[in-house]
Design a protein around this motif. Structure first.
Motif, mmCIF file in Angstrom:
data_model
loop_
_atom_site.group_PDB
_atom_site.id
_atom_site.type_symbol
_atom_site.label_atom_id
_atom_site.label_comp_id
_atom_site.label_asym_id
_atom_site.label_seq_id
_atom_site.Cartn_x
_atom_site.Cartn_y
_atom_site.Cartn_z
ATOM 1 N N THR A 86 0.866 -1.175 0.000
ATOM 2 C CA THR A 86 0.000 0.000 0.000
ATOM 3 C C THR A 86 0.902 1.224 0.000
ATOM 4 O OG1 THR A 86 -1.585 -1.210 1.360
ATOM 5 C CG2 THR A 86 -1.850 1.187 1.244
ATOM 6 N N LEU A 87 0.771 2.056 -1.031
ATOM 7 C CA LEU A 87 1.587 3.264 -1.101
ATOM 8 C C LEU A 87 0.828 4.428 -0.473
ATOM 9 C CD1 LEU A 87 3.167 3.058 -4.656
ATOM 10 C CD2 LEU A 87 4.114 2.312 -2.468
ATOM 11 N N ILE A 88 1.522 5.143 0.399
ATOM 12 C CA ILE A 88 0.944 6.308 1.067
ATOM 13 C C ILE A 88 1.430 7.557 0.350
ATOM 14 C CG2 ILE A 88 0.873 7.631 3.213
ATOM 15 C CD1 ILE A 88 1.474 5.023 4.688
ATOM 16 N N ASP B 9 14.967 10.091 4.456
ATOM 17 C CA ASP B 9 13.584 10.512 4.679
ATOM 18 C C ASP B 9 13.022 9.885 5.947
ATOM 19 O OD1 ASP B 9 11.317 11.985 3.844
ATOM 20 O OD2 ASP B 9 10.454 10.255 2.815
ATOM 21 N N HIS B 10 13.902 9.340 6.793
ATOM 22 C CA HIS B 10 13.434 8.591 7.971
ATOM 23 C C HIS B 10 12.700 9.462 8.982
ATOM 24 C CE1 HIS B 10 16.626 10.246 10.460
ATOM 25 N NE2 HIS B 10 16.014 9.707 11.494
ATOM 26 N N LYS B 11 13.030 10.744 9.052
ATOM 27 C CA LYS B 11 12.515 11.612 10.114
ATOM 28 C C LYS B 11 10.994 11.750 10.066
ATOM 29 C CE LYS B 11 13.120 16.169 12.144
ATOM 30 N NZ LYS B 11 13.719 17.486 11.957
ATOM 31 N N GLY C 285 8.617 10.807 0.861
ATOM 32 C CA GLY C 285 7.802 9.634 0.552
ATOM 33 C C GLY C 285 6.327 9.942 0.424
ATOM 34 N N ARG C 286 5.800 10.745 1.326
ATOM 35 C CA ARG C 286 4.380 11.116 1.268
ATOM 36 C C ARG C 286 4.094 12.031 0.078
ATOM 37 N NH1 ARG C 286 2.010 9.424 6.010
ATOM 38 N NH2 ARG C 286 3.388 9.246 7.811
ATOM 39 N N ASN C 287 4.983 12.987 -0.175
ATOM 40 C CA ASN C 287 4.758 13.945 -1.266
ATOM 41 C C ASN C 287 4.897 13.322 -2.648
ATOM 42 O OD1 ASN C 287 4.250 15.894 0.624
ATOM 43 N ND2 ASN C 287 6.222 16.913 0.410
ATOM 44 N N MET D 19 5.868 2.721 1.418
ATOM 45 C CA MET D 19 5.216 1.415 1.511
ATOM 46 C C MET D 19 4.753 1.258 2.960
ATOM 47 S SD MET D 19 7.563 -1.089 -0.877
ATOM 48 C CE MET D 19 9.154 -0.694 -0.112
ATOM 49 N N GLU D 20 3.454 1.375 3.167
ATOM 50 C CA GLU D 20 2.890 1.381 4.513
ATOM 51 C C GLU D 20 3.292 0.149 5.319
ATOM 52 O OE1 GLU D 20 -1.398 2.363 6.455
ATOM 53 O OE2 GLU D 20 -1.422 1.089 4.679
ATOM 54 N N GLU D 21 3.270 -1.007 4.696
ATOM 55 C CA GLU D 21 3.546 -2.255 5.404
ATOM 56 C C GLU D 21 4.981 -2.361 5.909
ATOM 57 O OE1 GLU D 21 0.141 -2.849 2.610
ATOM 58 O OE2 GLU D 21 2.114 -1.924 2.461
ATOM 59 N N LEU D 22 5.917 -1.683 5.267
ATOM 60 C CA LEU D 22 7.335 -1.808 5.615
ATOM 61 C C LEU D 22 7.964 -0.516 6.140
ATOM 62 C CD1 LEU D 22 8.468 -3.909 2.516
ATOM 63 C CD2 LEU D 22 7.941 -4.747 4.818
ATOM 64 N N ARG D 23 7.274 0.595 5.978
ATOM 65 C CA ARG D 23 7.815 1.933 6.281
ATOM 66 C C ARG D 23 9.148 2.171 5.550
ATOM 67 N NH1 ARG D 23 10.257 5.890 9.408
ATOM 68 N NH2 ARG D 23 8.852 7.528 10.078
ATOM 69 N N LEU D 24 9.218 1.625 4.352
ATOM 70 C CA LEU D 24 10.338 1.867 3.442
ATOM 71 C C LEU D 24 9.798 2.599 2.232
ATOM 72 C CD1 LEU D 24 12.050 -1.654 3.496
ATOM 73 C CD2 LEU D 24 12.787 0.403 4.721
ATOM 74 N N LEU D 25 10.699 3.188 1.446
ATOM 75 C CA LEU D 25 10.291 3.855 0.217
ATOM 76 C C LEU D 25 10.318 2.863 -0.933
ATOM 77 C CD1 LEU D 25 12.184 7.261 0.537
ATOM 78 C CD2 LEU D 25 9.925 6.621 1.415
ATOM 79 N N ALA D 26 9.304 2.945 -1.795
ATOM 80 C CA ALA D 26 9.224 2.079 -2.971
ATOM 81 C C ALA D 26 10.242 2.529 -4.007
ATOM 82 C CB ALA D 26 7.811 2.122 -3.559
#
Length: 165
Positions: free
Chosen positions: A12-14, A107-109, A114-116, A121-128
């Motif tokens: 799921t992309l946020i 972008d960890h902070k 990632g949001r913009n 990736m919601e499930e992993l809190r990593l960037l796609a």
């Protein structure tokens, strides 16, 4: 919305998907010295933004090296690699790989990038894994959301888009 998987699992992309022709959204990320970096810091330059899940994996490492090496001779261009890795890990990776001039941004902070750009990736809190090419006026000229997160992006198409600006 872009559809991506990671190791075959749907993600799921946020955030909002960015499209060619859009004005590039601004963002706030951290450099390896913990200073804040924004898109506006690169106004007047062409930008290739290479987005990776984690610098410490083979595909991400190759992607970062490939774009930095192949774009080195493109005038007035910044190559920005963005991930959720901590700035310390990014700095260590750059030193270990001998790419001290590579711009790696975290972008960890607060997941601003990632949001913009619609790549969290919601499930992993990593960037796609994705690539964005942005012209000197911050207009988006190329976008690739890589469908499977463990695959490489299309390096040739991204660089062709950059060189066509």
């Amino acid at each position: 919305m872009a559809k991506v998987t990671f190791k075959g699992n749907p993600m799921t992309l946020i955030g909002d998907e960015v499209k060619v022709g859009d004005q590039a959204p601004d963002f706030s990320v951290l450099d390896t010295d913990l200073s804040e970096v924004k898109l506006s810091d690169y106004d007047g330059k062409k930008k290739l933004i290479s987005v990776i899940p984690s610098i410490d994996t083979g595909v991400c490492s190759t992607q970062t090296k490939t774009f930095n090496e192949r774009v080195a001779d493109v005038d007035n261009t910044a190559v920005l690699t963005i991930s959720n890795d901590l700035p310390f890990a990014q700095k260590r990776w750059s030193a270990d790989e001998g790419l001290d001039n590579a711009v790696t941004l975290s972008d960890h902070k607060d997941l601003s990038f990632g949001r913009n750009y619609g790549v969290v990736m919601e499930e992993l809190r990593l960037l796609a894994r994705s690539v964005f090419v942005i012209d000197e006026n911050n207009k988006v000229v190329y976008v690739e959301y890589v469908p499977e997160g463990t695959d490489h992006p299309n390096y040739d198409k991204a660089i062709e888009a950059l060189e066509s600006i």
